[in-house]
Design a protein around this motif. Structure first.
Motif, PDB file in Angstrom:
ATOM      1  N   ASP A   1       0.685  -1.104  -0.229  1.00 47.94           N
ATOM      2  CA  ASP A   1      -0.010  -0.017   0.161  1.00 47.94           C
ATOM      3  C   ASP A   1       0.646   1.290   0.113  1.00 47.94           C
ATOM      4  O   ASP A   1       0.470   2.472  -0.484  1.00 47.94           O
ATOM      5  CB  ASP A   1      -0.885   0.032   1.253  1.00 47.94           C
ATOM      6  CG  ASP A   1      -2.127  -1.087   1.202  1.00 47.94           C
ATOM      7  OD1 ASP A   1      -2.592  -1.264  -0.070  1.00 47.94           O
ATOM      8  OD2 ASP A   1      -2.342  -1.449   2.176  1.00 47.94           O
ATOM      9  N   GLU A   2       2.019   1.181   0.472  1.00 50.33           N
ATOM     10  CA  GLU A   2       2.825   2.300   0.584  1.00 50.33           C
ATOM     11  C   GLU A   2       4.151   2.113   0.296  1.00 50.33           C
ATOM     12  O   GLU A   2       4.570   0.996   0.825  1.00 50.33           O
ATOM     13  CB  GLU A   2       2.839   3.020   2.078  1.00 50.33           C
ATOM     14  CG  GLU A   2       3.219   4.325   2.410  1.00 50.33           C
ATOM     15  CD  GLU A   2       2.973   4.948   3.517  1.00 50.33           C
ATOM     16  OE1 GLU A   2       3.961   5.685   4.008  1.00 50.33           O
ATOM     17  OE2 GLU A   2       2.026   4.886   3.958  1.00 50.33           O
TER      18      GLU A   2
ATOM     19  N   SER B   1       8.662   3.770   0.514  1.00 50.50           N
ATOM     20  CA  SER B   1       9.285   5.073   0.534  1.00 50.50           C
ATOM     21  C   SER B   1      10.460   4.719   0.100  1.00 50.50           C
ATOM     22  O   SER B   1      11.169   3.690   0.250  1.00 50.50           O
ATOM     23  CB  SER B   1       9.298   5.432   2.192  1.00 50.50           C
ATOM     24  OG  SER B   1       8.150   6.021   2.565  1.00 50.50           O
TER      25      SER B   1
ATOM     26  N   LYS C   1       7.899   9.181  -1.780  1.00 56.59           N
ATOM     27  CA  LYS C   1       7.055   8.383  -0.963  1.00 56.59           C
ATOM     28  C   LYS C   1       5.671   8.203  -1.951  1.00 56.59           C
ATOM     29  O   LYS C   1       5.039   9.015  -2.241  1.00 56.59           O
ATOM     30  CB  LYS C   1       6.591   9.198   0.282  1.00 56.59           C
ATOM     31  CG  LYS C   1       5.763   8.400   1.297  1.00 56.59           C
ATOM     32  CD  LYS C   1       5.497   9.247   2.702  1.00 56.59           C
ATOM     33  CE  LYS C   1       4.301   8.647   3.348  1.00 56.59           C
ATOM     34  NZ  LYS C   1       4.239   9.427   4.751  1.00 56.59           N
TER      35      LYS C   1
ATOM     36  N   LYS D   1       1.928   6.122  -2.204  1.00 57.95           N
ATOM     37  CA  LYS D   1       0.758   5.620  -1.451  1.00 57.95           C
ATOM     38  C   LYS D   1      -0.206   5.183  -2.187  1.00 57.95           C
ATOM     39  O   LYS D   1      -0.633   5.952  -3.424  1.00 57.95           O
ATOM     40  CB  LYS D   1       0.119   6.330  -0.508  1.00 57.95           C
ATOM     41  CG  LYS D   1       1.240   6.819   0.443  1.00 57.95           C
ATOM     42  CD  LYS D   1       0.590   7.928   1.612  1.00 57.95           C
ATOM     43  CE  LYS D   1       1.337   8.476   2.816  1.00 57.95           C
ATOM     44  NZ  LYS D   1       0.558   9.548   3.403  1.00 57.95           N
TER      45      LYS D   1
ATOM     46  N   ASN E   1      -4.147   4.900  -3.459  1.00 54.79           N
ATOM     47  CA  ASN E   1      -5.293   5.295  -3.144  1.00 54.79           C
ATOM     48  C   ASN E   1      -6.441   4.654  -3.552  1.00 54.79           C
ATOM     49  O   ASN E   1      -6.386   3.666  -4.576  1.00 54.79           O
ATOM     50  CB  ASN E   1      -5.163   6.891  -4.059  1.00 54.79           C
ATOM     51  CG  ASN E   1      -6.553   7.692  -3.419  1.00 54.79           C
ATOM     52  OD1 ASN E   1      -6.979   7.568  -2.607  1.00 54.79           O
ATOM     53  ND2 ASN E   1      -6.170   8.971  -3.893  1.00 54.79           N
TER      54      ASN E   1
END
Length: 164
Positions: free
Chosen positions: A20-21, A23, A32, A34, A36
Motif C-alpha cells: 500500500d505504501e 518510501s 513516498k 501511497k 489510493n
C-alpha cells in the motif's frame, strides 16, 4: 535522484503489488508512494538541493512529452522580519495548488493552525498525480501564500510556519 521514467515504473509496480505504501530516500531526496482507493496515484517528492550547481527539473505542464528546464538554486535573504516565521514550505514541483482534498471537503489548514511534521497541508497536482505536501516541521501556520487552484512553480513558497 530517480528519473521520471523510473518513478513511473515504481508507480506501475506498486499498482500491481499488494503493497500500500513505498518510501525511498537517497542523496538527500525522498520519494513516498501511497496507493489510493480512487483512480489517482499519490507521489510525494522532495528535490535534492545542490549548492552552486544547476539542478534539472521536469516541466510537468506538457502532457505529450517531458521538457527539461534548468533552474539555478540560490539563497536570498528577504527584508521580512524573522519573527513572523521560521520555515517555508515550498512546492517540490510545477503544478496546481489545492488547499483541500476535494471541492466539497474542508481545507487542510488555516492560518493559526498547529501542524505536526507529517501533517498534510495541501495537494499539488502534476500530470494527473495528486501529490500530498507535508509540513516537514512542527509549528503554527503564519501565512498561506498560494490560492486554491493557482498554478505554482518549483521552489515557490506555499506556507510560512513558526516552529514550535
Amino acid at each position: 535522484m530517480l528519473t521520471i521514467q523510473e518513478i513511473n515504473q515504481l508507480i506501475d509496480k506498486l499498482d500491481q503489488s499488494t503493497i500500500d505504501e513505498f518510501s525511498y530516500e537517497a542523496n538527500g531526496g525522498k520519494i513516498k508512494l501511497k496507493k489510493n482507493t480512487g483512480d489517482t496515484r499519490q507521489v510525494t517528492s522532495q528535490p535534492v538541493v545542490q549548492s552552486q550547481e544547476s539542478v534539472p527539473q521536469v516541466n510537468v505542464e506538457s502532457t505529450t512529452k517531458s521538457e527539461v528546464s534548468t533552474e539555478e538554486t540560490e539563497t536570498k535573504e528577504e527584508a521580512q522580519p524573522k519573527a513572523d516565521y521560521d520555515h517555508e514550505i515550498v512546492s517540490p514541483m510545477v503544478g496546481t495548488f489545492y488547499s483541500s482534498p476535494s471541492p466539497d471537503k474542508p481545507v487542510f489548514v488555516h492560518v493559526g493552525d498547529q501542524v505536526n511534521d507529517d501533517a498534510i497541508v495541501c495537494i499539488v497536482e502534476a500530470m494527473k498525480l495528486f501529490n500530498e505536501i507535508e509540513a516537514d516541521v512542527t509549528g503554527t501556520i503564519t501565512e498561506i501564500l498560494a490560492e486554491n487552484g493557482e498554478l505554482v512553480e518549483y521552489g515557490q513558497p506555499l506556507f510560512r510556519i513558526k516552529k514550535a
